[in-house]
Design an enzyme around this catalytic site. Structure first.
Site, PDB file in Angstrom:
ATOM      1  N   CYS A  57     -61.741  -9.900  50.943  1.00  0.00           N
ATOM      2  CA  CYS A  57     -61.682 -11.158  51.690  1.00  0.00           C
ATOM      3  C   CYS A  57     -61.400 -10.848  53.160  1.00  0.00           C
ATOM      4  CB  CYS A  57     -60.586 -12.072  51.139  1.00  0.00           C
ATOM      5  SG  CYS A  57     -60.352 -13.548  52.155  1.00  0.00           S
ATOM      6  N   HIS A  59     -53.679 -15.244  49.900  1.00  0.00           N
ATOM      7  CA  HIS A  59     -55.067 -15.556  49.548  1.00  0.00           C
ATOM      8  C   HIS A  59     -55.169 -16.710  48.546  1.00  0.00           C
ATOM      9  CE1 HIS A  59     -59.356 -14.522  48.871  1.00  0.00           C
ATOM     10  NE2 HIS A  59     -59.112 -14.869  47.616  1.00  0.00           N
ATOM     11  N   ASN A  91     -63.291 -27.274  55.237  1.00  0.00           N
ATOM     12  CA  ASN A  91     -64.144 -27.465  54.071  1.00  0.00           C
ATOM     13  C   ASN A  91     -63.436 -26.796  52.901  1.00  0.00           C
ATOM     14  OD1 ASN A  91     -66.143 -28.585  55.737  1.00  0.00           O
ATOM     15  ND2 ASN A  91     -67.052 -26.567  56.122  1.00  0.00           N
ATOM     16  N   HIS A 142     -60.181 -18.067  50.814  1.00  0.00           N
ATOM     17  CA  HIS A 142     -58.872 -17.950  51.463  1.00  0.00           C
ATOM     18  C   HIS A 142     -58.587 -19.234  52.246  1.00  0.00           C
ATOM     19  CE1 HIS A 142     -55.789 -15.012  53.073  1.00  0.00           C
ATOM     20  NE2 HIS A 142     -55.558 -16.111  53.773  1.00  0.00           N
ATOM     21  N   HIS A 167     -58.172 -21.760  54.796  1.00  0.00           N
ATOM     22  CA  HIS A 167     -58.453 -21.740  56.226  1.00  0.00           C
ATOM     23  C   HIS A 167     -59.192 -23.003  56.637  1.00  0.00           C
ATOM     24  CE1 HIS A 167     -62.433 -20.543  54.748  1.00  0.00           C
ATOM     25  NE2 HIS A 167     -62.923 -20.767  55.959  1.00  0.00           N
ATOM     26  N   GLN A 212     -61.451 -24.613  60.363  1.00  0.00           N
ATOM     27  CA  GLN A 212     -62.266 -24.163  61.479  1.00  0.00           C
ATOM     28  C   GLN A 212     -62.110 -25.113  62.663  1.00  0.00           C
ATOM     29  OE1 GLN A 212     -66.318 -22.647  60.506  1.00  0.00           O
ATOM     30  NE2 GLN A 212     -65.924 -23.494  58.479  1.00  0.00           N
TER      31      GLN A 212
END
Lengths: 60, 324
Positions: free
Chosen positions: B37, B88, B128, B139, B141, B143
């Site tokens: 990852c 993770h 998303n 993982h 996260h 954006q």
């Protein structure tokens, strides 16, 4: 070199956004946003990387 | 760095909107093996010697870096990745409250810094979640797309301000509180509701009670309560069907167009010009059925919904209480 700390970018002209970010303090050694410390780095390929770490000593 | 010649935009005349072309994104990492990852910390000596992730440190709290496969790049915007944790297997829902609150400050910092750039008109923070909405890395996260123009949804919200004669989110919040049937969670600073005209079965809007154009206008306590409300909602989503609930999370704030130039209109300065709120678009309409954007939605631009917002709100309210 990845992991090397770098200086933050120079501030631009004073703007509304700039004025409203005074809670975000910056000194020669330390930069933070509220209770979060900021560490700037540049990756091997030139891309920016910023690590944010909660500063438990800071008060919001 | 990415080849800028592979990024461009064209104006689609019939729709009156920009289309962005970022051809190199075809090559982006797609659902890598668990031990490869790129958003993990780089931990030498764990059986993957030589594999350096995007974050060349053995541990971290929150990391932000330039997207290796950007849709926007200076001098025409920016694209960043925001990694919530080095765990993770975590998610926004499972972050400690202090970490979620810290994330609000990170969002605020990125909004301020990117929004001050002359080539950025709109800072769009989003997440998303789930392969159902196209996630390519599991993982936890989000954006940030720093648009070199004001995108259509933000422009529609500004048009709604003009149509309603003031801040549209303020007016809609007042209506929702007065009605009450679709309100699913509240705290002192934030109200969460399924909107009157929700397009998705379990769409929800997380709205600041006070008129706050952006994260920059929030008091520290409001940021803490925003994080708490977001986590309450996402935990409720996961409890609704007792499964990881996919969604698109979209942070809506004031455009930053003109924020960099002396004498230009500052972001959110005009009354009603933007109101911080976070919209969730979950594609599930039942535990195992997805809502697809098909003929009417894509060809005519009109959503056909299978559910009533009031009924969805009742189920979500109960799920949030159950997950608390």
């Amino acid at each position: 070199m990845a992991g090397e700390p770098v200086e933050p970018p120079a501030s631009g002209d004073p703007t509304e956004i700039g004025q409203r970010t005074r809670q975000d303090e910056r000194t020669d050694q330390h930069e933070r946003t509220g209770p979060v410390a900021i560490a700037r780095h540049v990756k091997d390929d030139g891309r920016a990387l910023i690590l944010y770490t909660r500063d438990t000593r800071a008060r919001t | 760095m990415s080849d800028r010649s592979k990024i461009g935009q064209r104006f689609a005349e019939l729709r009156g909107e920009e289309v962005v072309y970022a051809i190199h994104r075809q090559e982006r990492t797609f659902l890598p093996a668990r031990d490869h990852c790129p958003l993990d910390a780089t931990r030498p000596g764990e059986g993957r010697a030589g594999y350096q992730t995007e974050i060349p440190f053995p541990s971290f709290e929150i990391a932000v870096f330039d997207n290796l496969f950007p849709a926007f790049q200076a001098p025409h915007g920016a694209a960043e990745v925001v990694v919530y944790t080095d765990d993770h297997d975590a998610s926004f829902a499972t972050l400690a409250p202090e970490r979620a609150e810290a994330l609000m400050w990170v969002w605020r910092h990125r909004y301020a810094e990117l929004g001050a750039r002359a080539d950025v008109d709109y800072v769009f923070i989003f997440e998303n979640r789930g392969v159902e909405v196209g996630v390519t890395l599991h993982h936890p996260h989000g954006q940030i797309y720093a648009f070199p123009f004001v995108p259509p949804v933000a422009a529609l919200e500004l048009a709604a301000d003009r149509r309603l004669g003031g801040c549209a989110p303020c007016a809609l919040l007042e209506r929702e509180l007065e009605d009450g049937r679709r309100v699913i969670h509240e705290n002192d600073a934030v109200v969460v509701y399924v909107p009157y005209a929700a397009r998705w079965a379990y769409e929800a809007h997380v709205v600041m009670r006070e008129h706050r154009p952006s994260l920059l206008d929030c008091e520290p306590e409001e940021l803490r309560l925003l994080a708490a409300a977001l986590q309450a909602l996402v935990r409720g989503y996961d409890a609704l069907f007792e499964r990881i609930f996919p969604y698109v999370m979209a942070v809506h704030q004031a455009p930053t167009v003109g924020a960099s130039g002396a004498g230009a209109a500052p972001a959110g300065a005009e009354t009603g010009r933007g109101h911080l709120h976070v919209e969730f678009y979950p594609p599930l309409r039942t535990a195992d059925k997805l809502k697809y954007l098909a003929g009417s939605e894509q060809g005519a631009g009109t959503f056909i919904s299978d559910t009533l917002p009031e009924e969805s709100a009742g189920k979500l309210r109960e799920a949030i209480e159950r997950a608390a």
